[in-house]
Design a protein around this motif. Structure first.
Motif, PDB file in Angstrom:
ATOM      1  N   LEU A   1      24.744  34.639  27.064  1.00 22.98           N
ATOM      2  CA  LEU A   1      26.097  35.156  27.221  1.00 22.98           C
ATOM      3  C   LEU A   1      26.130  36.195  28.336  1.00 22.98           C
ATOM      4  CD1 LEU A   1      26.995  35.812  23.465  1.00 22.98           C
ATOM      5  CD2 LEU A   1      27.518  33.772  24.816  1.00 22.98           C
ATOM      6  N   ASN A   2      27.266  36.261  28.996  1.00 21.46           N
ATOM      7  CA  ASN A   2      27.540  37.299  29.986  1.00 21.46           C
ATOM      8  C   ASN A   2      28.565  38.260  29.421  1.00 21.46           C
ATOM      9  OD1 ASN A   2      26.134  37.163  32.418  1.00 21.46           O
ATOM     10  ND2 ASN A   2      27.329  35.414  33.112  1.00 21.46           N
ATOM     11  N   SER A   3      28.283  39.535  29.476  1.00 18.16           N
ATOM     12  CA  SER A   3      29.321  40.511  29.137  1.00 18.16           C
ATOM     13  C   SER A   3      30.037  40.920  30.413  1.00 18.16           C
ATOM     14  CB  SER A   3      28.703  41.734  28.452  1.00 18.16           C
ATOM     15  OG  SER A   3      27.807  42.390  29.331  1.00 18.16           O
ATOM     16  N   ASN A   4      31.324  41.181  30.302  1.00 15.95           N
ATOM     17  CA  ASN A   4      32.151  41.539  31.450  1.00 15.95           C
ATOM     18  C   ASN A   4      33.042  42.723  31.091  1.00 15.95           C
ATOM     19  OD1 ASN A   4      31.883  38.994  33.447  1.00 15.95           O
ATOM     20  ND2 ASN A   4      31.897  38.292  31.322  1.00 15.95           N
ATOM     21  N   ILE A   5      33.179  43.634  32.038  1.00 11.05           N
ATOM     22  CA  ILE A   5      34.026  44.804  31.849  1.00 11.05           C
ATOM     23  C   ILE A   5      34.968  44.927  33.045  1.00 11.05           C
ATOM     24  CG2 ILE A   5      34.114  47.320  31.627  1.00 11.05           C
ATOM     25  CD1 ILE A   5      31.318  47.230  30.421  1.00 11.05           C
ATOM     26  N   LEU A   6      36.202  45.256  32.774  1.00 11.50           N
ATOM     27  CA  LEU A   6      37.171  45.539  33.830  1.00 11.50           C
ATOM     28  C   LEU A   6      37.886  46.845  33.491  1.00 11.50           C
ATOM     29  CD1 LEU A   6      38.740  44.670  36.401  1.00 11.50           C
ATOM     30  CD2 LEU A   6      40.388  43.575  34.863  1.00 11.50           C
ATOM     31  N   ILE A   7      37.929  47.767  34.457  1.00 15.83           N
ATOM     32  CA  ILE A   7      38.648  49.026  34.284  1.00 15.83           C
ATOM     33  C   ILE A   7      39.844  49.015  35.222  1.00 15.83           C
ATOM     34  CG2 ILE A   7      38.511  51.542  34.385  1.00 15.83           C
ATOM     35  CD1 ILE A   7      35.477  51.271  34.113  1.00 15.83           C
ATOM     36  N   SER A   8      41.029  49.201  34.677  1.00 13.61           N
ATOM     37  CA  SER A   8      42.242  49.161  35.497  1.00 13.61           C
ATOM     38  C   SER A   8      43.169  50.310  35.103  1.00 13.61           C
ATOM     39  CB  SER A   8      42.961  47.818  35.336  1.00 13.61           C
ATOM     40  OG  SER A   8      43.347  47.614  33.988  1.00 13.61           O
ATOM     41  N   TRP A   9      44.135  50.587  35.997  1.00 15.88           N
ATOM     42  CA  TRP A   9      45.097  51.669  35.761  1.00 15.88           C
ATOM     43  C   TRP A   9      46.300  51.448  36.656  1.00 15.88           C
ATOM     44  CZ3 TRP A   9      40.553  51.888  38.294  1.00 15.88           C
ATOM     45  CH2 TRP A   9      40.574  52.238  39.644  1.00 15.88           C
ATOM     46  N   ASP A  10      47.360  52.167  36.370  1.00 11.48           N
ATOM     47  CA  ASP A  10      48.586  52.102  37.163  1.00 11.48           C
ATOM     48  C   ASP A  10      48.449  53.023  38.372  1.00 11.48           C
ATOM     49  OD1 ASP A  10      51.108  52.078  38.258  1.00 11.48           O
ATOM     50  OD2 ASP A  10      52.163  52.539  36.386  1.00 11.48           O
ATOM     51  N   ALA A  11      48.443  52.443  39.573  1.00  9.02           N
ATOM     52  CA  ALA A  11      48.255  53.236  40.791  1.00  9.02           C
ATOM     53  C   ALA A  11      49.358  54.278  40.977  1.00  9.02           C
ATOM     54  CB  ALA A  11      48.197  52.322  42.006  1.00  9.02           C
ATOM     55  N   ASN A  12      50.525  54.044  40.388  1.00  5.35           N
ATOM     56  CA  ASN A  12      51.622  55.015  40.509  1.00  5.35           C
ATOM     57  C   ASN A  12      51.268  56.349  39.853  1.00  5.35           C
ATOM     58  OD1 ASN A  12      53.442  53.329  41.929  1.00  5.35           O
ATOM     59  ND2 ASN A  12      54.025  52.312  40.025  1.00  5.35           N
ATOM     60  N   GLU A  13      50.344  56.313  38.898  1.00  8.98           N
ATOM     61  CA  GLU A  13      49.983  57.543  38.188  1.00  8.98           C
ATOM     62  C   GLU A  13      49.094  58.460  39.022  1.00  8.98           C
ATOM     63  OE1 GLU A  13      48.263  56.291  34.503  1.00  8.98           O
ATOM     64  OE2 GLU A  13      50.218  55.917  33.576  1.00  8.98           O
TER      65      GLU A  13
END
Length: 301
Positions: A42-54
């Motif tokens: 198995l591959n684990s995957n992580i994504l970190i995202s946010w609202d650029a307007n903030e």
């Protein structure tokens, strides 16, 4: 039974390792590192995202903190034996650690949550099997000397450790680390100081030019233009000073207020002068105007 199946998978790993095969190379990204688990398990995957307007609003030194909501998503993809391993280890508890890895010394940055408890999803890389966790990144510029208009990163790191099979010999799920930079901008802070080395009282005999020394120091975090103006004095007086002074950070300059009283002057009077700071790089950014009142007098014997 579960342990026996896991041992069987290990034997399949070993067998597959001695059978010639052809595979396409994996593309290296910040979230994918070549590892045998990529092919078999198995591959684990992580994504970190946010609202650029903030993060658009510049941060004022010693001002309010900026709060940014981080979305931390986790999902799995499968290798050759991924379906079987996923069946054996689904809902296996995992620990995902989140940390603020780096930021400039003149600011503070933190998140209230550093550990998330997650499970291996039932299915591979599907919308309903992407688990998203929310946390808040708080950033505050606490030093006045943080350079104006500086674009700076706050580095966020999220990590899931590998999941090993029986005896710890083989990787059932590859761990992963995701590193992202959340960027902010330092606001221009107009701060300056006015000093009168000889005080704010001066004798002004009629028709004689006198000079009152003034010193202006830039205490802010960016190059500054200080606009100077004589805003009030009695009629028939001649009063002047340089129209502007340009100051680098921590720089000071001296100038003179020039005064000529009219021929019939005696007694006491006042002169009022104003000083207004503007950013050298963006003149529309203006600070608070400061006023200085000068007392003038002449008492003939």
């Amino acid at each position: 039974m579960k342990k026996c199946l896991a041992v069987g998978i290990i034997l399949l790993f070993v067998g597959a390792g001695i059978v010639p095969s052809t595979a396409k190379p994996l593309r290296e990204t910040a979230n994918t590192v070549p590892h045998p688990g990529n092919i078999f398990g198995l591959n684990s995957n992580i994504l970190i995202s946010w609202d650029a307007n903030e993060t658009k609003e510049p941060l004022i030194p010693r001002g309010c903190a900026c709060k940014v909501i981080l979305n931390v998503s986790f999902w799995v993809t499968w290798g050759i034996f991924g379906r079987l391993i996923n069946y054996l280890y689904k809902y296996e508890p995992l620990i995902m650690k989140l940390s603020v890895a780096d930021f400039p010394e003149w600011c503070n940055a933190f998140t209230p949550t550093e550990t998330f408890y997650v499970n291996i999803p039932r299915n591979e890389n599907t919308y309903y099997e992407i688990y998203t966790y929310l946390t808040v990144l708080t950033v505050r510029v606490h030093e006045i000397n943080a350079p104006a208009f500086e674009v700076f990163p706050v580095t966020i790191q999220a990590t899931i450790e590998p999941l090993y099979g029986p005896f710890g010999f083989f990787t059932m799920m590859q761990g992963t680390t995701q590193v992202v930079n959340v960027t902010f901008t330092v606001a221009y802070l107009p701060m300056f100081n006015i000093q009168l080395p000889e005080g704010n009282v001066i004798e002004t005999p009629p028709l004689i030019q006198v000079e009152l020394p003034m010193r202006i120091t830039n205490l802010g975090n960016g190059k500054t233009i200080v606009e100077n103006e004589v805003v009030n004095h009695s009629s028939d007086w001649t009063v002047s000073l340089p129209a502007q002074v340009i100051l680098d950070v921590d720089e000071y300059k001296e100038m003179n207020l020039t005064i000529i009283a009219p021929s019939n002057f005696s007694g006491e009077d006042t002169i009022r002068v104003s000083f207004t700071p503007h950013s050298f790089d963006n003149y529309s950014l203006v600070g608070q105007t400061k006023y200085v009142t000068i007392s003038v007098y002449y008492h003939p014997s």
